[in-house]
Design a protein around this motif. Structure first.
Motif, PDB file in Angstrom:
ATOM      1  N   GLY A   1       8.189   5.433  28.142  1.00  0.00           N
ATOM      2  CA  GLY A   1       8.739   4.319  27.380  1.00  0.00           C
ATOM      3  C   GLY A   1       9.117   4.626  25.943  1.00  0.00           C
ATOM      4  N   GLY A   2       8.393   5.543  25.284  1.00  0.00           N
ATOM      5  CA  GLY A   2       8.680   5.821  23.872  1.00  0.00           C
ATOM      6  C   GLY A   2       9.651   6.969  23.664  1.00  0.00           C
ATOM      7  N   ALA A   3      10.328   7.380  24.735  1.00  0.00           N
ATOM      8  CA  ALA A   3      11.129   8.608  24.665  1.00  0.00           C
ATOM      9  C   ALA A   3      12.306   8.508  23.699  1.00  0.00           C
ATOM     10  CB  ALA A   3      11.634   8.966  26.055  1.00  0.00           C
ATOM     11  N   GLY A   4      12.861   7.297  23.545  1.00  0.00           N
ATOM     12  CA  GLY A   4      14.032   7.147  22.679  1.00  0.00           C
ATOM     13  C   GLY A   4      13.750   7.635  21.260  1.00  0.00           C
ATOM     14  N   LEU A   5      12.519   7.397  20.764  1.00  0.00           N
ATOM     15  CA  LEU A   5      12.161   7.776  19.399  1.00  0.00           C
ATOM     16  C   LEU A   5      12.095   9.281  19.257  1.00  0.00           C
ATOM     17  CD1 LEU A   5      11.041   4.852  19.999  1.00  0.00           C
ATOM     18  CD2 LEU A   5       9.415   5.261  18.198  1.00  0.00           C
ATOM     19  N   GLY A   6      11.405   9.917  20.226  1.00  0.00           N
ATOM     20  CA  GLY A   6      11.251  11.363  20.167  1.00  0.00           C
ATOM     21  C   GLY A   6      12.585  12.075  20.287  1.00  0.00           C
ATOM     22  N   ILE A   7      13.430  11.558  21.150  1.00  0.00           N
ATOM     23  CA  ILE A   7      14.742  12.178  21.351  1.00  0.00           C
ATOM     24  C   ILE A   7      15.558  12.094  20.064  1.00  0.00           C
ATOM     25  CG2 ILE A   7      16.933  11.846  22.561  1.00  0.00           C
ATOM     26  CD1 ILE A   7      15.230  11.187  25.050  1.00  0.00           C
ATOM     27  N   ASP A   8      15.486  10.956  19.376  1.00  0.00           N
ATOM     28  CA  ASP A   8      16.215  10.833  18.110  1.00  0.00           C
ATOM     29  C   ASP A   8      15.690  11.800  17.051  1.00  0.00           C
ATOM     30  OD1 ASP A   8      18.102   9.069  18.882  1.00  0.00           O
ATOM     31  OD2 ASP A   8      17.395   7.372  17.700  1.00  0.00           O
ATOM     32  N   VAL A   9      14.352  11.916  16.961  1.00  0.00           N
ATOM     33  CA  VAL A   9      13.779  12.850  15.985  1.00  0.00           C
ATOM     34  C   VAL A   9      14.217  14.276  16.314  1.00  0.00           C
ATOM     35  CG1 VAL A   9      11.606  13.956  15.318  1.00  0.00           C
ATOM     36  CG2 VAL A   9      11.794  11.483  15.259  1.00  0.00           C
ATOM     37  N   ARG A  10      14.135  14.640  17.587  1.00  0.00           N
ATOM     38  CA  ARG A  10      14.529  15.985  17.998  1.00  0.00           C
ATOM     39  C   ARG A  10      16.002  16.234  17.680  1.00  0.00           C
ATOM     40  NH1 ARG A  10      15.299  16.662  24.184  1.00  0.00           N
ATOM     41  NH2 ARG A  10      17.144  15.490  23.565  1.00  0.00           N
ATOM     42  N   ASP A  11      16.854  15.290  18.033  1.00  0.00           N
ATOM     43  CA  ASP A  11      18.287  15.497  17.833  1.00  0.00           C
ATOM     44  C   ASP A  11      18.632  15.591  16.344  1.00  0.00           C
ATOM     45  OD1 ASP A  11      18.548  15.498  20.516  1.00  0.00           O
ATOM     46  OD2 ASP A  11      19.525  13.547  20.690  1.00  0.00           O
ATOM     47  N   GLY A  12      17.999  14.748  15.519  1.00  0.00           N
ATOM     48  CA  GLY A  12      18.235  14.819  14.079  1.00  0.00           C
ATOM     49  C   GLY A  12      17.788  16.155  13.515  1.00  0.00           C
ATOM     50  N   PHE A  13      16.605  16.605  13.962  1.00  0.00           N
ATOM     51  CA  PHE A  13      16.041  17.870  13.488  1.00  0.00           C
ATOM     52  C   PHE A  13      16.954  19.031  13.870  1.00  0.00           C
ATOM     53  CE2 PHE A  13      13.239  21.514  13.451  1.00  0.00           C
ATOM     54  CZ  PHE A  13      12.329  21.256  12.437  1.00  0.00           C
ATOM     55  N   MET A  14      17.353  19.056  15.145  1.00  0.00           N
ATOM     56  CA  MET A  14      18.152  20.183  15.623  1.00  0.00           C
ATOM     57  C   MET A  14      19.547  20.189  14.972  1.00  0.00           C
ATOM     58  SD  MET A  14      15.938  21.735  17.230  1.00  0.00           S
ATOM     59  CE  MET A  14      16.878  23.140  17.821  1.00  0.00           C
ATOM     60  N   LEU A  15      20.037  18.998  14.647  1.00  0.00           N
ATOM     61  CA  LEU A  15      21.336  18.924  13.970  1.00  0.00           C
ATOM     62  C   LEU A  15      21.266  19.641  12.618  1.00  0.00           C
ATOM     63  CD1 LEU A  15      24.254  17.714  13.904  1.00  0.00           C
ATOM     64  CD2 LEU A  15      23.271  15.779  12.689  1.00  0.00           C
ATOM     65  N   ALA A  16      20.170  19.378  11.863  1.00  0.00           N
ATOM     66  CA  ALA A  16      20.026  20.015  10.554  1.00  0.00           C
ATOM     67  C   ALA A  16      19.855  21.522  10.696  1.00  0.00           C
ATOM     68  CB  ALA A  16      18.839  19.408   9.809  1.00  0.00           C
ATOM     69  N   VAL A  17      19.088  21.940  11.716  1.00  0.00           N
ATOM     70  CA  VAL A  17      18.890  23.378  11.928  1.00  0.00           C
ATOM     71  C   VAL A  17      20.230  24.042  12.236  1.00  0.00           C
ATOM     72  CG1 VAL A  17      17.853  25.093  13.465  1.00  0.00           C
ATOM     73  CG2 VAL A  17      16.503  23.148  12.684  1.00  0.00           C
ATOM     74  N   GLU A  18      20.995  23.399  13.103  1.00  0.00           N
ATOM     75  CA  GLU A  18      22.293  23.960  13.485  1.00  0.00           C
ATOM     76  C   GLU A  18      23.237  24.034  12.281  1.00  0.00           C
ATOM     77  OE1 GLU A  18      25.695  22.052  16.099  1.00  0.00           O
ATOM     78  OE2 GLU A  18      23.900  22.466  17.270  1.00  0.00           O
ATOM     79  N   GLN A  19      23.241  22.929  11.486  1.00  0.00           N
ATOM     80  CA  GLN A  19      24.144  22.897  10.324  1.00  0.00           C
ATOM     81  C   GLN A  19      23.800  23.974   9.304  1.00  0.00           C
ATOM     82  OE1 GLN A  19      24.035  18.982   8.695  1.00  0.00           O
ATOM     83  NE2 GLN A  19      25.592  18.187  10.087  1.00  0.00           N
ATOM     84  N   SER A  20      22.500  24.333   9.221  1.00  0.00           N
ATOM     85  CA  SER A  20      22.107  25.325   8.217  1.00  0.00           C
ATOM     86  C   SER A  20      22.685  26.694   8.561  1.00  0.00           C
ATOM     87  CB  SER A  20      20.586  25.407   8.128  1.00  0.00           C
ATOM     88  OG  SER A  20      20.091  26.080   9.270  1.00  0.00           O
TER      89      SER A  20
END
Lengths: 306, 379
Positions: B36-55
């Motif tokens: 049930g709480g997966a939407g939150l974790g997925i958003d955190v992961r996607d935001g984190f990975m976006l910054a890593v990729e952009q760096s």
């Protein structure tokens, strides 16, 4: 504490009760006829809600969504009955619990895979939304009244089905003696599949009806499943009347306990303590009730078998 | 097997491990990706990975695992990441009960923990740790902001409700800490409760002039839909957790006009945020939520520290984290003494843009707000 508030809470309790009945009816039929503990019943509830949300989103029709919910849940039910559950009838309950628990995980992740992790939107249609005025100046949501009505009608239909039709005779005979009814020439395998489909369709309908006022999300079925098990234990396993009475008792106890126990404690405790003690006790209330009823009648209110 | 071959084998294994570990900083992300709480974790992961990729850096290795929202699984994963994966930094946990089970143990083992979401009070006050940084908020913050907003909106008789568990109790405590009016009622609901008819009837009978609620995830969806259908019509205030981008679409019209408090919104006017919102939409084809912004900021903080110090030099790396010299989606970003953010919290209103429900900032609820537990932190 006004009379209006009390009446409103009783209506709320009834509404919770009849929705629990839709879940518990399938569960009790399946347990009564086949002797199967089906933990995946909550997943069928979820399947119904997701199917309804998908169809309502695509067509905009609430009625079509309800039909789709029942159809999808029934199909899912038949599928798991034929593929998995048929192999479990002869096994003991531990194997059934393990296998149907695995089904919960498969359904949850499968639904998440298809629909994504975010909750879906399913709303009450315009013609059922908003409150209506009842005699005595009570404002009560129309949709919840409709839910109570639907639950009562389904209860009546199920009672007629089990008591007045040939299929009902076979179902009741199957509860009493499986071998004998098979020996009499009834195709027990088809009967089981049919009962499973009816139970699944009811769970799907409950999921869709409730999904419109709650959230359609993965894992929504499990909390309801636990309450539904409490209902069939109180009502007596295998009994439709038992499930109906049990569901109303659980619905009313849960709702009224949640409202009035904290207020009762407020008479002799300070407010914060009263709220938390009262809420804690209220969440235990149905289990305490279940314990008390089992001491009084070990097979439940309408149970026949020891 | 002879002693010599054993030694040789061991040496070979060690060499393999050494060559496999080319990445300079290894990050262990334990977050909720199923259930049930997966939407939150997925958003955190996607935001984190976006910054890593952009760096564009190739010296960050991120190991991602799903905690299934279960504390025991989170603890097992943390042990695995510390002992066999040999990560330098851990992050990702969404829920406070999981955070309490994992964070004190990994920081005691000398690892850094950067929290992208959970901020339990126990870790902000007496339980603070030099290696623990919270990039999101202390749990009470958004509720305190809701109380402050209620004062400015002129509410004097609030009905407040939250689930009966630690974060729910923190929520009501936080609201009452800043709210100055009377309470028309205070209810603790069951965790995971989905039917609020009984509570709504009590709200209707209470004579309140406003409602404050903290009901994260599906609980909030249920409450808002039922509340709108009951036509009680009192103004509602709440923290952003029931109004994030993922949930709003499921609530629909019932949320329109509701005021909620958040440290982030997509219309905060700074170049980093504008670029983040655009890049997130381009990559994932949906609007970012506050959780995604927190994941993004967490990765940006980590990268800013890597630019200044080597993770092997623990003291320098810690100082670089503490300096927090990075462009945040929230504008200026600074840590307080207990390494929780000191930040401005906004009041947002739910609006509809085209077909999409989203939030718009309508004002500041609390300016440069620090949490209430910082004074208890002896570090």
């Amino acid at each position: 504490m006004s009379a209006i508030l009390i009446i409103e809470q009783i209506l709320n309790g009834l509404q919770l009760g009849v929705m629990l009945f839709l879940m518990a009816a399938g569960l009790t039929l399946i347990f009564g006829v086949m002797g199967l503990i089906n933990l995946a019943h909550g997943s069928l509830y979820m399947v119904g809600a997701f199917a309804a949300a998908a169809v309502a989103g695509a067509t905009g029709s609430f009625l079509l969504a309800m039909v789709a919910a029942m159809a999808a849940a029934a199909i899912a039910g038949v599928l798991i009955e034929v593929v998995v559950i048929r192999r479990l009838y002869a096994k003991d309950h531990l194997d059934q619990v393990l296998a149907t628990f695995a089904l919960i995980l498969i359904f949850s992740e499968g639904v998440r895979w298809v629909f994504g992790s975010f909750p879906l939107f399913l709303d009450i249609p315009d013609y059922l939304s908003g409150p209506v005025s009842l005699p005595g100046g009570i404002q009560y949501p129309l949709y919840r009244l409709v839910l109570i009505g639907i639950g009562m009608v389904v209860g009546l239909l199920l009672w007629l089905l089990t008591q007045q039709t040939r299929l009902g005779i076979q179902i009741r005979a199957g509860e009493n003696d499986r071998e004998m009814i098979a020996a009499l020439g009834v195709n027990i395998s088809n009967l089981y599949t049919l009962v499973f489909a009816i139970g699944a369709a009811l769970a799907g309908l409950a999921g869709a009806l409730v999904g419109a006022i709650q959230s359609v999300q993965v894992g929504m079925g499990e909390p309801v499943l636990i309450l539904a098990f409490v209902v069939i234990v109180i009502g007596g396993i295998g009994s439709i009347q038992g499930a109906f009475i049990g569901a109303l008792i659980v619905g009313l106890t849960d709702t009224l306990g949640g409202v009035f126990l904290p207020q009762l404690f407020r008479l002799f405790l300070e407010p914060a303590g009263a709220t938390s003690t009262g809420s804690a006790l209220a969440s235990m209330a149905i289990y305490i009730l279940m314990g008390a009823i089992l001491i009084w009648r070990p097979t439940g209110l309408f149970g026949q078998r020891a | 097997m002879t002693k010599v071959t054993q030694t040789l084998l061991a040496a070979a294994c060690a060499a393999m491990v050494a060559t496999a570990g080319l990445a300079e900083v290894k990050v262990g992300m334990i977050t909720t990706l199923s259930g049930g709480g997966a939407g939150l974790g997925i958003d955190v992961r996607d935001g984190f990975m976006l910054a890593v990729e952009q760096s564009g850096r190739d010296d960050i290795e991120v190991v991602i695992e799903d905690d299934q929202r279960k504390p025991d699984i989170a603890v097992q994963l943390a042990d695995k990441m510390v002992q066999s994966e040999k990560v330098d930094v851990l992050t990702g946990i969404i829920f406070s009960n999981l955070a309490m089970a994992v964070i004190p143990s990994v920081t005691a083992q000398g690892k850094f923990y950067l929290s992208p979401n959970a901020g339990p009070s126990a870790l902000a006050g007496k339980g603070c740790h030099p290696n623990y940084f919270n990039v999101a908020w202390q749990n009470d913050n958004l509720h305190e902001a809701a109380g402050a907003y209620a004062n400015t909106a002129g509410y004097g008789n609030s009905f407040i409700l939250a689930p009966n568990y630690p974060a729910g109790q923190d929520a009501l405590t936080g609201y009452k800490r800043t709210y100055q009016g009377e309470l028309a009622g205070e209810i603790y609901t069951q965790l995971g409760q989905t039917d609020y008819a009984a509570e709504i009837a009590q709200i209707r009978a209470s004579g309140a002039d406003s409602v404050f609620f903290f009901l994260p995830g599906g609980m909030g969806i249920s409450f808002l839909k039922q509340y709108a259908d009951s036509a009680v019509g009192l103004p509602v205030v709440g923290p952003a957790f029931s109004f994030d981008q993922g949930i709003l679409q499921a609530v629909g019209d019932a949320a329109l006009g509701v005021v909620n408090t958040s440290q982030w919104n997509k219309d905060i006017d700074n170049p980093t945020n504008a670029a983040f919102v655009e890049a997130f939409q381009a990559k994932y084809d949906r609007l970012p939520s506050l959780y995604a912004s927190q994941g993004f900021d967490t990765a940006r903080l980590l990268i800013s520290a890597m630019e200044k110090a080597d993770v092997a030099d623990v003291d320098a790396f810690r100082a670089a984290l503490k300096a927090a010299e990075f462009d945040s989606t929230r504008g200026d970003f600074a840590f307080g003494l207990n390494q929780h953010p000191i930040q401005t919290i906004y009041a947002r209103e739910v609006v509809k843009e085209g077909d999409v429900f989203t939030n718009k900032i309508i004002g500041v609820a609390l300016e440069n707000h620090a949490d209430a537990y910082a004074a208890e932190c002896k570090m």
